[in-house]
Design an enzyme around this catalytic site. Sequence first.
Site, PDB file in Angstrom:
ATOM      1  CG  HIS A 155      -8.946  -3.112  -2.224  1.00  0.00           C
ATOM      2  ND1 HIS A 155      -9.341  -2.085  -3.053  1.00  0.00           N
ATOM      3  CD2 HIS A 155      -8.557  -2.570  -1.150  1.00  0.00           C
ATOM      4  CE1 HIS A 155     -10.111  -1.298  -2.399  1.00  0.00           C
ATOM      5  NE2 HIS A 155      -9.021  -1.202  -1.206  1.00  0.00           N
ATOM      6  CG  HIS A 189      -6.310  -3.080   3.588  1.00  0.00           C
ATOM      7  ND1 HIS A 189      -5.987  -1.368   2.756  1.00  0.00           N
ATOM      8  CD2 HIS A 189      -8.042  -2.663   2.621  1.00  0.00           C
ATOM      9  CE1 HIS A 189      -6.741  -0.544   1.985  1.00  0.00           C
ATOM     10  NE2 HIS A 189      -8.105  -1.759   1.880  1.00  0.00           N
ATOM     11  CG  ASP A 221      -2.378   0.778   1.174  1.00  0.00           C
ATOM     12  OD1 ASP A 221      -2.970   0.711   1.196  1.00  0.00           O
ATOM     13  OD2 ASP A 221      -1.662   2.336   1.656  1.00  0.00           O
ATOM     14  N   GLY A 255     -15.976   2.777   4.088  1.00  0.00           N
ATOM     15  CA  GLY A 255     -14.531   3.317   3.916  1.00  0.00           C
ATOM     16  C   GLY A 255     -14.166   2.981   2.649  1.00  0.00           C
TER      17      GLY A 255
HETATM   18  P1  5GP Z   1      -9.517   1.308   0.536  1.00  0.00           P
HETATM   19  O1  5GP Z   1      -9.451   2.764   1.637  1.00  0.00           O
HETATM   20  O2  5GP Z   1     -10.621   1.990  -0.427  1.00  0.00           O
HETATM   21  O3  5GP Z   1      -9.827   0.116   1.217  1.00  0.00           O
HETATM   22  O4  5GP Z   1      -7.786   1.213   0.079  1.00  0.00           O
HETATM   23  C1  5GP Z   1      -6.899   1.452  -0.865  1.00  0.00           C
HETATM   24  C2  5GP Z   1      -5.653   1.700  -0.542  1.00  0.00           C
HETATM   25  O5  5GP Z   1      -4.732   2.063  -1.890  1.00  0.00           O
HETATM   26  C3  5GP Z   1      -5.339   2.503   0.527  1.00  0.00           C
HETATM   27  O6  5GP Z   1      -4.244   2.271   2.028  1.00  0.00           O
HETATM   28  C4  5GP Z   1      -4.343   3.267  -0.601  1.00  0.00           C
HETATM   29  O7  5GP Z   1      -3.428   3.848  -0.140  1.00  0.00           O
HETATM   30  C5  5GP Z   1      -4.001   2.725  -1.292  1.00  0.00           C
HETATM   31  N1  5GP Z   1      -3.598   3.325  -2.566  1.00  0.00           N
HETATM   32  C6  5GP Z   1      -4.351   4.227  -3.527  1.00  0.00           C
HETATM   33  N2  5GP Z   1      -3.193   4.929  -4.375  1.00  0.00           N
HETATM   34  C7  5GP Z   1      -2.466   4.174  -4.955  1.00  0.00           C
HETATM   35  C8  5GP Z   1      -1.584   3.712  -4.902  1.00  0.00           C
HETATM   36  O8  5GP Z   1      -1.190   4.836  -6.402  1.00  0.00           O
HETATM   37  N3  5GP Z   1      -0.602   2.603  -5.152  1.00  0.00           N
HETATM   38  C9  5GP Z   1      -0.409   2.092  -4.376  1.00  0.00           C
HETATM   39  N4  5GP Z   1       0.271   0.965  -3.776  1.00  0.00           N
HETATM   40  N5  5GP Z   1      -2.097   2.157  -3.322  1.00  0.00           N
HETATM   41  C10 5GP Z   1      -2.454   3.138  -3.389  1.00  0.00           C
END
Ligand code: 5GP
Length: 114
Positions: free
Chosen positions: A100, A102, A31, A93
């Site tokens: 995906h 985490h 991440d 969130g």
């Molecule tokens: P969500 O908030 O949708 O559960 O998780 C999305 C995750 O993607 C976040 O933890 C954020 O830090 C990560 N993220 C956003 N943009 C990028 C990126 O360009 N590259 C990577 N490796 N992670 C990203």
Amino acid sequence: MSSGCLFCKIITGMIPAQRVYEDEVCIAFPDINPQSLTHILVVPKEHLSSLAEAGPEHTELLGKLMAAAAEVARIKKLDRGYRVVVNTGAEGGQTVHHLHLHVLGGRHMGWPPG
Ligand code: 5GP
Ligand code: ZN
């Protein structure tokens, strides 16, 4: 592949990411904004916007993603434990609208989550 989707661009290589793990259904990469010492995203190659879109036709994929998360935890040596999180929808969130998992480890996780 969904045009404009950040994770689809990482899957095709248009945006670079360090591949910690890859198999026929998913890739895993760190991440960009880690919330623990180890924070890896497990992302299916098939574009599915969230867990809320999953149906019975996705059970095999979902099982493989969970197994991939366990493999990532072994690769990252998270032998003291870890947490697997799937943020779903606005209240869940979710910020990137491509399913995906985490995989978080390297510190004690609190409960309930924020
Ligand atoms: P969500 O908030 O949708 O559960 O998780 C999305 C995750 O993607 C976040 O933890 C954020 O830090 C990560 N993220 C956003 N943009 C990028 C990126 O360009 N590259 C990577 N490796 N992670 C990203
Ligand atoms: Zn996508």
